[in-house]
Scaffold this active site. Structure first.
Site, PDB file in Angstrom:
ATOM      1  N   SER A 160     137.922  -1.378  42.120  1.00 54.03           N
ATOM      2  CA  SER A 160     137.785  -0.054  42.157  1.00 54.03           C
ATOM      3  C   SER A 160     137.902   0.814  41.879  1.00 54.03           C
ATOM      4  O   SER A 160     139.496   0.954  41.812  1.00 54.03           O
ATOM      5  CB  SER A 160     136.314   0.308  43.128  1.00 54.03           C
ATOM      6  OG  SER A 160     135.326   1.270  42.935  1.00 54.03           O
ATOM      7  N   THR A 161     138.185   1.744  43.032  1.00 54.79           N
ATOM      8  CA  THR A 161     138.982   2.306  43.209  1.00 54.79           C
ATOM      9  C   THR A 161     140.838   2.098  43.410  1.00 54.79           C
ATOM     10  O   THR A 161     140.803   1.620  44.402  1.00 54.79           O
ATOM     11  CB  THR A 161     138.745   3.844  44.504  1.00 54.79           C
ATOM     12  OG1 THR A 161     137.408   4.369  44.087  1.00 54.79           O
ATOM     13  CG2 THR A 161     139.637   5.506  44.650  1.00 54.79           C
ATOM     14  N   HIS A 186     135.283  -1.391  39.837  1.00 53.23           N
ATOM     15  CA  HIS A 186     134.122  -0.355  38.707  1.00 53.23           C
ATOM     16  C   HIS A 186     134.844   0.672  38.265  1.00 53.23           C
ATOM     17  O   HIS A 186     135.984   1.254  38.240  1.00 53.23           O
ATOM     18  CB  HIS A 186     133.593   0.285  40.066  1.00 53.23           C
ATOM     19  CG  HIS A 186     133.110  -0.892  41.227  1.00 53.23           C
ATOM     20  ND1 HIS A 186     133.777  -0.986  42.749  1.00 53.23           N
ATOM     21  CD2 HIS A 186     132.965  -2.572  40.718  1.00 53.23           C
ATOM     22  CE1 HIS A 186     132.416  -1.346  42.748  1.00 53.23           C
ATOM     23  NE2 HIS A 186     131.748  -2.655  42.281  1.00 53.23           N
ATOM     24  N   MET A 278     136.621   1.837  47.366  1.00 55.80           N
ATOM     25  CA  MET A 278     136.081   2.515  48.394  1.00 55.80           C
ATOM     26  C   MET A 278     134.369   1.318  48.598  1.00 55.80           C
ATOM     27  O   MET A 278     134.183   0.823  47.547  1.00 55.80           O
ATOM     28  CB  MET A 278     135.521   3.780  48.159  1.00 55.80           C
ATOM     29  CG  MET A 278     134.803   4.183  49.194  1.00 55.80           C
ATOM     30  SD  MET A 278     135.269   4.599  50.364  1.00 55.80           S
ATOM     31  CE  MET A 278     134.496   5.146  51.607  1.00 55.80           C
ATOM     32  N   ASP A 281     131.639  -3.466  48.007  1.00 54.40           N
ATOM     33  CA  ASP A 281     131.220  -4.633  47.369  1.00 54.40           C
ATOM     34  C   ASP A 281     132.533  -6.017  47.146  1.00 54.40           C
ATOM     35  O   ASP A 281     133.320  -6.284  47.157  1.00 54.40           O
ATOM     36  CB  ASP A 281     130.738  -4.054  46.045  1.00 54.40           C
ATOM     37  CG  ASP A 281     130.637  -4.468  44.591  1.00 54.40           C
ATOM     38  OD1 ASP A 281     129.800  -5.802  45.158  1.00 54.40           O
ATOM     39  OD2 ASP A 281     130.870  -4.344  43.659  1.00 54.40           O
TER      40      ASP A 281
END
Length: 345
Positions: A160-161, A186, A278, A281
């Site tokens: 993600s991030t 993401h 973050m 997930d």
């Protein structure tokens, strides 16, 4: 709790006002200043010492990428890019994420305060991120000259991030004949096609945005499209990508947990990897992979932009080994190698 101090940089007076108003509506954020171009922004950063900068891509005097390069080289700090949704805009935004921007958000087409809610969350995440000067990270391992993956092994990677940099590093260490790989990052729908194309240009394997029904083959990496579907893998003599229109899971669509769970159902040799991001997930799905006999790796805290997803997975007992980003590609390749031809150090 001390508010997150934000500097808003945008050449449009209207947009500066909208962004500032949206951020000020959150009691955990303080807008300490605004700037119309990089020259004003440079002076404001020195004077105000913000925690986070929101940065427009297209600006006079110096474009956002050039200014971001200077920030990351001279005064590394969390930056969230605010970009248009044009094809050129997405390419530039991906370049910004490679340079070191923590995240990016699309400028809403509708000029309303409510349309900026996504930016509020990204600014708060950015304030908790770890930003390093360009060149500080150890050099990533180069792809091995001789490598053969196990033909039935499936590799699944979630991020993600900070995932743009992480995936470029990991996949950049893969040879052309890499394990059959599925990736959920993401990312908004407007960015995933451009990101897949970018990965395909700079990495040795063939990288593409996943399409429904595509067979999983060694030498290929399949990136989940953003937005409307989850990426799953369906069983068969040759497993296939499936794009399923289900509700978001853990607040995400596509979800890393959904992808990991589908890989478990294949009942094949498998490896799961969770990278910077973050939230939680992927933690539960990675645990399911490990409990089903799969091998699992996580990015370590020191090399993560945001140590959220890997931390959640590690604390759950889902991560077999944590490694710094530059060591992940060789470790992954070793786990996915043909047992009769293991040649990865």
């Amino acid at each position: 709790m001390t508010p997150v101090r934000v500097l808003v940089v945008d050449d449009s007076l209207t947009m500066r006002g909208l962004i500032s108003a949206a951020l000020r509506a959150d009691p955990e954020i303080e807008v300490v200043g605004t700037a119309a171009d990089p020259i004003e922004a440079r002076a404001a950063i020195k004077a105000l010492n913000p925690d986070v900068v929101t940065l427009d891509v297209e600006m006079p005097n110096m474009n956002g990428l050039e200014f971001l390069e200077k920030i990351m080289r001279l005064r590394p700090m969390p930056v969230v890019m605010v970009s248009t949704l044009t094809a050129a805009g997405t390419d530039v935004t991906l370049a910004a994420l490679e340079i070191g921007a923590v995240d990016a958000v699309a400028k809403p087409a509708l000029a309303s305060i409510g349309a900026f809610q996504e930016l509020i969350g990204k600014v708060k995440t950015a304030a908790r991120s770890r930003v390093r000067a360009r060149g500080d990270a150890p050099a990533a391992a180069k792809a091995p000259q001789a490598y053969r993956p196990a033909s039935d092994h499936v590799l699944a990677i979630g991020s993600s991030t900070g995932g743009v940099e992480a995936l470029l590093t990991v996949l950049g260490g893969f040879p052309a004949d890499c394990p059959a790989t599925v990736v959920t990052q993401h990312m908004p729908a407007t960015f995933t096609a451009s990101f897949a194309a970018r990965l395909d240009r700079v990495c040795a394997p063939s990288v593409s945005e996943a399409v429904d029904g595509a067979p999983l083959r060694p030498g290929h990496v399949y990136l989940a499209p953003g937005g409307a579907t989850h990426l799953e893998v369906s069983p068969g003599v040759v497993p296939r990508c499936r794009l399923t229109a289900r509700e978001p899971v853990n607040g995400h669509r596509p979800s890393v947990d959904v992808m990991f769970d589908s890989v478990v159902r294949l009942k094949r040799p498998m490896t799961g990897v969770i990278l910077t991001g973050m939230g939680r997930d992927g933690a539960r799905g990675l645990l399911a992979m490990r409990q089903a006999g799969g091998r699992t790796l996580g990015q370590d805290e020191a090399s993560c932009v945001v140590y959220g997803m890997p931390k959640a997975a590690f604390e759950l007992g889902a991560v077999e080994r944590q490694l710094p980003l530059h060591r992940l590609a060789p470790a992954i390749l070793e786990l996915c190698a043909d047992p009769a031809a293991r040649s990865v150090a």
